[in-house]
Design a protein around this motif. Structure first.
Motif, PDB file in Angstrom:
ATOM      1  N   CYS A 239      39.830  38.058  34.578  1.00  0.00           N
ATOM      2  CA  CYS A 239      40.888  37.097  34.825  1.00  0.00           C
ATOM      3  C   CYS A 239      40.625  35.795  34.080  1.00  0.00           C
ATOM      4  CB  CYS A 239      40.989  36.770  36.315  1.00  0.00           C
ATOM      5  SG  CYS A 239      41.358  38.147  37.377  1.00  0.00           S
TER       6      CYS A 239
ATOM      7  N   ILE B 260      44.195  29.741  41.797  1.00  0.00           N
ATOM      8  CA  ILE B 260      43.423  29.913  43.013  1.00  0.00           C
ATOM      9  C   ILE B 260      43.514  28.637  43.844  1.00  0.00           C
ATOM     10  CG2 ILE B 260      41.124  30.297  43.968  1.00  0.00           C
ATOM     11  CD1 ILE B 260      40.491  31.861  41.394  1.00  0.00           C
TER      12      ILE B 260
ATOM     13  N   ILE C  86      37.828  38.463  44.453  1.00  0.00           N
ATOM     14  CA  ILE C  86      38.983  38.673  43.579  1.00  0.00           C
ATOM     15  C   ILE C  86      38.610  39.578  42.412  1.00  0.00           C
ATOM     16  CG2 ILE C  86      40.565  37.533  41.979  1.00  0.00           C
ATOM     17  CD1 ILE C  86      40.437  35.092  43.935  1.00  0.00           C
TER      18      ILE C  86
ATOM     19  N   LEU D  32      35.918  34.158  44.307  1.00  0.00           N
ATOM     20  CA  LEU D  32      35.967  34.783  42.981  1.00  0.00           C
ATOM     21  C   LEU D  32      35.312  36.156  42.997  1.00  0.00           C
ATOM     22  CD1 LEU D  32      35.155  31.772  40.621  1.00  0.00           C
ATOM     23  CD2 LEU D  32      37.338  32.976  40.867  1.00  0.00           C
ATOM     24  N   LYS D  33      34.224  36.282  43.730  1.00  0.00           N
ATOM     25  CA  LYS D  33      33.555  37.584  43.827  1.00  0.00           C
ATOM     26  C   LYS D  33      34.463  38.616  44.487  1.00  0.00           C
ATOM     27  CE  LYS D  33      28.780  36.091  43.674  1.00  0.00           C
ATOM     28  NZ  LYS D  33      27.498  35.991  44.383  1.00  0.00           N
TER      29      LYS D  33
ATOM     30  N   SER E 245      35.646  39.888  38.757  1.00  0.00           N
ATOM     31  CA  SER E 245      34.807  39.132  37.825  1.00  0.00           C
ATOM     32  C   SER E 245      35.655  38.238  36.930  1.00  0.00           C
ATOM     33  CB  SER E 245      33.968  40.078  36.975  1.00  0.00           C
ATOM     34  OG  SER E 245      34.795  40.738  36.043  1.00  0.00           O
ATOM     35  N   THR E 246      35.057  37.170  36.418  1.00  0.00           N
ATOM     36  CA  THR E 246      35.775  36.243  35.556  1.00  0.00           C
ATOM     37  C   THR E 246      36.149  36.866  34.232  1.00  0.00           C
ATOM     38  OG1 THR E 246      33.688  35.335  34.762  1.00  0.00           O
ATOM     39  CG2 THR E 246      34.752  34.188  36.589  1.00  0.00           C
TER      40      THR E 246
ATOM     41  N   TYR F 196      41.262  31.940  34.834  1.00  0.00           N
ATOM     42  CA  TYR F 196      41.583  31.126  35.992  1.00  0.00           C
ATOM     43  C   TYR F 196      42.167  29.791  35.578  1.00  0.00           C
ATOM     44  CZ  TYR F 196      38.809  34.618  38.332  1.00  0.00           C
ATOM     45  OH  TYR F 196      38.330  35.809  38.787  1.00  0.00           O
TER      46      TYR F 196
ATOM     47  N   LEU G 271      34.538  28.817  46.591  1.00  0.00           N
ATOM     48  CA  LEU G 271      35.164  29.300  45.363  1.00  0.00           C
ATOM     49  C   LEU G 271      34.400  30.492  44.806  1.00  0.00           C
ATOM     50  CD1 LEU G 271      37.308  29.062  43.169  1.00  0.00           C
ATOM     51  CD2 LEU G 271      35.866  27.356  42.047  1.00  0.00           C
TER      52      LEU G 271
END
Length: 97
Positions: free
Chosen positions: A94, A7, A88, A85-86, A90-91, A96, A81
């Motif tokens: 992915c 990112i 793209i 991210l929101k 949820s973590t 990162y 960021l």
């Protein structure tokens, strides 16, 4: 190609750089964002660039090797960021870089 995504957060106003976004400066005839994306592409599954609406509109047709994510922020890098991210995903979906 890896499982990670990269990112690039380039959503600021570049006020300390005279208002011109550093990510879009040319190095050796290539925009910095394209160079970074091109070099990361073989290492990651996907490259995202988080941009504010003004930068997005101005440069959206000159960026390759990455997916552009337009966000509205103005509350610092961490906020940009988080908003990116929101958009793209949820973590948990992915990993990162």
């Amino acid at each position: 190609m890896g499982e990670l995504v990269a990112i690039i957060v380039a959503s600021g106003k570049a006020s300390r750089f005279g208002g011109f976004p550093k990510a879009f400066c040319e190095i050796g005839g290539e925009k910095n964002i394209n160079r970074i994306s091109r070099l990361l592409a073989p290492l990651v599954r996907k490259v995202y660039a988080i941009l504010n609406p003004v930068i997005y509109e101005r440069y959206k047709d000159s960026v390759y090797c990455c997916e552009l994510v337009e966000i509205t922020s103005g509350h610092g890098e961490a906020h940009s960021l988080l908003r990116g991210l929101k958009k793209i995903g949820s973590t948990s979906e992915c990993n990162y870089l």
